[in-house]
Motif scaffolding. Sequence first.
Motif, short mmCIF file in Angstrom:
data_model
loop_
_atom_site.label_atom_id
_atom_site.label_comp_id
_atom_site.label_asym_id
_atom_site.label_seq_id
_atom_site.Cartn_x
_atom_site.Cartn_y
_atom_site.Cartn_z
N ILE A 88 -6.48 11.42 -6.21
CA ILE A 88 -6.62 10.85 -7.55
C ILE A 88 -6.56 9.32 -7.49
O ILE A 88 -7.43 8.63 -8.02
N ALA A 89 -5.53 8.81 -6.83
CA ALA A 89 -5.32 7.36 -6.81
C ALA A 89 -6.45 6.64 -6.08
O ALA A 89 -6.79 5.52 -6.40
N ASN A 90 -7.03 7.33 -5.12
CA ASN A 90 -8.15 6.74 -4.39
C ASN A 90 -9.38 6.58 -5.28
O ASN A 90 -10.15 5.66 -5.14
N PHE A 92 5.42 4.06 3.19
CA PHE A 92 5.13 5.49 3.38
C PHE A 92 5.79 6.29 2.27
O PHE A 92 6.94 6.03 1.90
N ILE A 93 5.06 7.23 1.70
CA ILE A 93 5.63 8.02 0.60
C ILE A 93 5.49 9.51 0.85
O ILE A 93 6.16 10.32 0.19
N GLY A 94 4.65 9.90 1.80
CA GLY A 94 4.33 11.31 1.99
C GLY A 94 5.51 12.17 2.43
O GLY A 94 5.49 13.39 2.25
N TYR A 137 0.87 -1.17 0.00
CA TYR A 137 0.00 0.00 0.00
C TYR A 137 0.90 1.21 0.00
O TYR A 137 1.87 1.27 0.76
N LYS A 138 0.55 2.19 -0.84
CA LYS A 138 1.33 3.42 -0.82
C LYS A 138 0.59 4.40 0.07
O LYS A 138 -0.54 4.78 -0.21
N PHE A 139 1.25 4.78 1.11
CA PHE A 139 0.62 5.58 2.16
C PHE A 139 1.12 7.01 2.03
O PHE A 139 2.27 7.29 2.33
N ALA A 140 0.27 7.91 1.53
CA ALA A 140 0.69 9.31 1.36
C ALA A 140 0.25 10.07 2.62
O ALA A 140 0.93 10.06 3.63
N GLY A 141 -0.93 10.70 2.57
CA GLY A 141 -1.43 11.36 3.78
C GLY A 141 -2.16 10.38 4.69
O GLY A 141 -2.35 10.62 5.87
N GLY A 142 -2.64 9.34 4.10
CA GLY A 142 -3.35 8.31 4.87
C GLY A 142 -4.79 8.66 5.20
O GLY A 142 -5.47 7.89 5.87
N THR A 143 -5.29 9.78 4.71
CA THR A 143 -6.64 10.20 5.13
C THR A 143 -7.74 9.35 4.50
O THR A 143 -8.88 9.37 4.96
N ASP A 144 -7.41 8.64 3.43
CA ASP A 144 -8.34 7.63 2.92
C ASP A 144 -7.94 6.26 3.43
O ASP A 144 -8.72 5.54 4.02
N LEU A 145 -6.68 5.96 3.18
CA LEU A 145 -6.18 4.61 3.41
C LEU A 145 -6.27 4.18 4.87
O LEU A 145 -6.79 3.11 5.20
N TYR A 146 -5.77 5.01 5.73
CA TYR A 146 -5.68 4.64 7.14
C TYR A 146 -7.08 4.47 7.74
O TYR A 146 -7.31 3.61 8.57
N ALA A 196 -14.43 12.26 -5.13
CA ALA A 196 -13.13 12.95 -5.14
C ALA A 196 -13.27 14.33 -5.79
O ALA A 196 -13.59 14.44 -6.97
N ASP A 197 -13.04 15.35 -5.01
CA ASP A 197 -13.33 16.71 -5.48
C ASP A 197 -12.28 17.28 -6.42
O ASP A 197 -12.51 18.32 -7.03
N SER A 198 -11.13 16.65 -6.51
CA SER A 198 -10.13 17.20 -7.42
C SER A 198 -10.35 16.72 -8.85
O SER A 198 -9.84 17.31 -9.80
C1 LIG Z 1 -12.67 14.09 7.46
C2 LIG Z 1 -12.36 13.87 6.00
C3 LIG Z 1 -12.89 14.74 5.08
C4 LIG Z 1 -12.63 14.55 3.73
N1 LIG Z 1 -13.18 15.41 2.85
C5 LIG Z 1 -12.95 15.25 1.53
C6 LIG Z 1 -13.53 16.14 0.58
O1 LIG Z 1 -14.22 17.10 0.94
N2 LIG Z 1 -13.32 15.90 -0.73
C7 LIG Z 1 -12.57 14.84 -1.15
O2 LIG Z 1 -12.42 14.68 -2.36
N3 LIG Z 1 -12.01 13.99 -0.29
C8 LIG Z 1 -12.18 14.16 1.04
N4 LIG Z 1 -11.63 13.28 1.92
C9 LIG Z 1 -10.85 12.15 1.42
C10 LIG Z 1 -9.34 12.34 1.44
O3 LIG Z 1 -8.92 13.33 2.32
C11 LIG Z 1 -8.78 12.68 0.06
O4 LIG Z 1 -9.18 11.73 -0.87
C12 LIG Z 1 -7.26 12.85 0.06
O5 LIG Z 1 -6.90 13.60 -1.04
C13 LIG Z 1 -6.48 11.56 0.03
O6 LIG Z 1 -5.08 11.85 0.10
P1 LIG Z 1 -4.11 11.08 1.05
O7 LIG Z 1 -2.75 11.57 0.77
O8 LIG Z 1 -4.53 11.14 2.43
O9 LIG Z 1 -4.28 9.59 0.49
P2 LIG Z 1 -3.96 8.15 1.14
O10 LIG Z 1 -4.99 7.84 2.13
O11 LIG Z 1 -2.53 8.20 1.63
O12 LIG Z 1 -4.05 7.30 -0.11
C14 LIG Z 1 -5.28 7.09 -0.77
C15 LIG Z 1 -5.06 6.06 -1.89
O13 LIG Z 1 -4.22 6.60 -2.89
C16 LIG Z 1 -3.04 5.82 -3.03
N5 LIG Z 1 -1.96 6.77 -3.26
C17 LIG Z 1 -1.69 7.87 -2.53
N6 LIG Z 1 -0.68 8.57 -3.09
C18 LIG Z 1 -0.31 7.89 -4.17
C19 LIG Z 1 0.68 8.10 -5.18
N7 LIG Z 1 1.46 9.17 -5.17
N8 LIG Z 1 0.77 7.20 -6.15
C20 LIG Z 1 -0.03 6.13 -6.20
N9 LIG Z 1 -0.97 5.87 -5.30
C21 LIG Z 1 -1.11 6.74 -4.30
C22 LIG Z 1 -2.93 5.04 -1.76
O14 LIG Z 1 -2.23 3.86 -1.96
C23 LIG Z 1 -4.37 4.80 -1.42
O15 LIG Z 1 -4.87 3.73 -2.15
C24 LIG Z 1 -11.84 13.46 3.28
C25 LIG Z 1 -11.31 12.58 4.23
C26 LIG Z 1 -11.56 12.78 5.58
C27 LIG Z 1 -10.96 11.83 6.55
#
Ligand SMILES: Cc1cc2nc3c(=O)[nH]c(=O)nc-3n(C[C@H](O)[C@H](O)[C@H](O)COP(=O)(O)OP(=O)(O)OC[C@H]3O[C@@H](n4cnc5c(N)ncnc54)[C@H](O)[C@@H]3O)c2cc1C
Lengths: 694, 278
Positions: B111-113, B51-53, B23-32, B118-120
């Motif tokens: 994007i990857a999620n 971890f990649i973040g 698993y690639k863990f960036a911010g972890g806000t989805d994954l974790y 996904a708002d982006s």
């Molecule tokens: C309270 C809360 C509110 C939120 N509100 C919103 C919102 O309003 N709009 C919205 O769109 N999302 C929202 N989210 C979802 C989340 O925050 C986003 O999708 C965020 O951009 C995910 O980024 P991350 O770095 O935390 O991803 P992670 O959790 O680290 O990774 C998510 C997925 O992407 C993969 N990944 C990450 N980085 C890479 C990379 N560089 N290359 C390949 N794969 C990768 C991981 O392996 C995993 O499968 C919310 C989440 C929470 C907890």
Amino acid sequence: MNISDRINRIDSKEKINGQGKYIEDIQFENLHFARTLRSTIPKGKIVGVKYPEGYEGICIVDARDVYRNQVHMIDNEMPVFADEKVSYIGEPIALIVGKDKNNIIRFMNQIEVYYEEEHGIFSIDECRGKTEQIISSHRFDKGNIDSLDYDDVFEREYTTGYQEQLYMEKQGLVGDFCEGIVTIYGSMQCPYYIKNALLHCMDLPSDQIRVVQALTGGAFGGKEEYPSLMACQVAAAAQKIGAPVRLVFDRREDMTYTTKRHPSRSIIKSYLKKGRIVGMEYFIELDGGPYAGLTDVVLQRALLTMTGCYSIENFRAEGISYRTNNIFTGAFRGFGGPQSMFALEQHINQLAKHLKIDPMAFRREYFVKQGDYSATSGQFHEEIFLDQMADQLQLLSGYQDKINRKLPNHGIGISFIPHGGGFTGDGEANHIKGVVKLVKDKEGYVSILVSSVEMGQGAKTVLSKIVASVLAIDIHRIIYHNPDTFIVPDSGPTVASRTTMVVGNLLYRAAQKLKKQMDCLDEVVVEEHYIHPDYMVWDQDKLKGNAYLSYSWSAVAAEVIIDPLTYEITCTDIYGVYDVGTPIDKSALLGQIHGGIAQGLGYGMMEVMTSNQGLIQHNSFSSYTVPTMSDMPIIHSECLMNPYQDGPFGAKAAGELTLVGVAPAIAAAVEDALGFEMNHLPITPELIAEVVLK
Amino acid sequence: MFESFRPNSLKDLLTLIDGRECYKFAGGTDLYIRKRQWQGAERKFDKDVAFIGHLDELRGIERDGYAFHIKACTTQNDVVNSSILPEYIRVPYRLMGNPAIRNTATVGGNIANAAQVADSLPILYATDALLLLKSILGSRIVRIQDFIVGKYRTNLAKNEIIEEVIVPDGNFNGYAYRKIGSRKASILSKLSIFIVYRKENQILEDVRVCIGAVNEIPIRSPEAEKIFLKNHDIEAFLLHLKKMFDAETDKRSTKFYREEVSIRLVRHFLEKILEDGE
Ligand SMILES: Cc1cc2nc3c(=O)[nH]c(=O)nc-3n(C[C@H](O)[C@H](O)[C@H](O)COP(=O)(O)OP(=O)(O)OC[C@H]3O[C@@H](n4cnc5c(N)ncnc54)[C@H](O)[C@@H]3O)c2cc1C
């Protein structure tokens, strides 16, 4: 200390600086964790449970470990652990206990439960007409509804959904068993409810059962009856393994499986003669889930004030609560009021519109006054100032201008709400029989010994203030620990907006007695028992007489703007005028007002919670949307001073009232803006789109 | 049981994930969050975690003559506060999550999620964004539309990461964005509308319209946009979009609401865009 002094809340410091210890923070030696094995089906027989083999350090606690497999609430129909049959998704079958959470999870992932599934019932509609689905029903009349002379009938149906209490601290208890004594620590509203439940389900005498409240991070009714179930479980577990066992739910678990506000359906029928209401029939149905719990009390409270702030001569109230295989519904701030008062207030608005009368003017024609008779034919013995409150609200909100101006997509709506303080009818005298104690020690410090808990509502501050003010001593000389049933008498549960009004008054009287002995150098103990006022007349079988000790009142106006493209609702302002007798502490009351408005706003227009075949769908912070600060309106509030003779310094109930009037006012405002009737809560943009476009 | 790794460089990371699936863990806000099982217990990772973040090589925002380059682990808040990026890119990120989430959540993670919400994605679809994907074997560039395959599905290879997001500079001089959720802050989208356009000398030269969160993946029709640029026929354009709708009723909203309100908002914005300066 003077009662009108403004002070900081007693409990705020430890909560803000992080020193306060919630049940999850408290360390116990040899602590075990418990996780609940739950039914995955809404209804059926348990044919068998197959536990995996070869695990060490795992203990299974189930129905066989409970002396009497019943949770004592009002009745005893809910089992501590499901045995043979299950009646809702999530019903506890066993606790899996161990010291290693990962081990517990691995074990649980391999458990197989075999069911013989049966047909479940999931809606009020399916229950109608089936007597076997009825938990309880009531019907009472006032005047003569059967021989009315009328020329018009106005009838509408109203429905409301679930609401989740969403206390910040999830449900959590620790059970310990040590030297023959079982002790429950944790987050709770009613230490003695738990004690009584343990007394019923365990083979232990009263002096070997102890309940200690820990710092509690919010409850809103959610920790009234539900912790009794958990306590019976952890007590059995602790007794079985002889070590402390902690059961703390995860957020989704808590939201999916613990009690909610009852969904409701109401039909109101008004009989009119020459544009005046001559009679009204009211019928409400509640979804009680699989067990009675407190459902019948919720139903009664919904019915007892059914005519609201209005004097209706001829009246019939009927209510039924049904048994379904949905999640079990229970206590929640407002206790039936939010459902019935939404229906009534919407009905009154719609009726006013039907008769082409301004809704404020229309209400004024029917406002109850001292000496009038309530829905339950009890005489209002207090002074009632609804007209003055209406004047005050009009001034505060600029009501007339706003009604006249009629800006597009803008709306203003009002509600007038009564809320009875304390237990209904003779409940305080016959069921609760509250007792309080004050103990002055040799140094002159005074301990408050009550079972009333601080759960964020300000009980410690308010009760301490009452005692300190009567004794005319510094508030720092008051000691008020979290209740421990080995130490405090049963002053009743912390529910029904009764703490300040009823328990506070017992303390007031106790303090008056103590005052005479403050010079005594020895320890002095003063005990005070509840005395029922003689103006209270009540027949519980017929639901006739004075349903409440006293009533608090609110007059609320809400202003909304509706986006004409998306139908999103913005509630810009809420105006509230409250009669809660004498406010004991202005900040604490403001806290109740603001919090009540937030929770009422959520109930009115945001907090959608639905169930699909018995499974709650909105079970997380992301899907169950409570208001954020950005959603909050500007709040304008005022109080009308109307001291209650049997309240401490004149105080009446305040906690629940502030929630009840918000949703009806918002609903009325949305109707005003759109010109369409809104007969369901919550009012979402989706609902508006359905009503307006389809 | 799983192992977790914190590689010291991009190269180490790529080597690591070439050898074992992580698993690639960036911010972890989805994954974790998705991997939780019980507070205080392990997360249920059924693969190892990389971890990649923390990798500086994966953070930063640049601009060249043609495009904006956003490294994958740039946080949402870095985007919001960027002095390089135009407002139309920053605004959707500003309305995501809440401050704590935006400080942690990354551009690549969203994007990857590939969530429906996904708002982006709408802004990236509208601007024909490209993704630079990298593995130990080399790099490839894919269009965002080709990368996102469905809800929670992408065609990222196991040994690849998103290294960079490339947003071509379309010289847009106007945009409209509206995110609809069930409250005013900290909320996932029921639907979102993103429009960018270029209007010069009162002539609409380019317009991109994208609808997010309604279907499993964002809705956009470049062909319909081209026709619209010629005929300015809003209703015909909307008819085209309507045919693409495939919304469902779920716990956030209803099919009817999502589709109806999307149409109303696009109509409203296009009317305004055409009116402006006329
Ligand atoms: C309270 C809360 C509110 C939120 N509100 C919103 C919102 O309003 N709009 C919205 O769109 N999302 C929202 N989210 C979802 C989340 O925050 C986003 O999708 C965020 O951009 C995910 O980024 P991350 O770095 O935390 O991803 P992670 O959790 O680290 O990774 C998510 C997925 O992407 C993969 N990944 C990450 N980085 C890479 C990379 N560089 N290359 C390949 N794969 C990768 C991981 O392996 C995993 O499968 C919310 C989440 C929470 C907890």
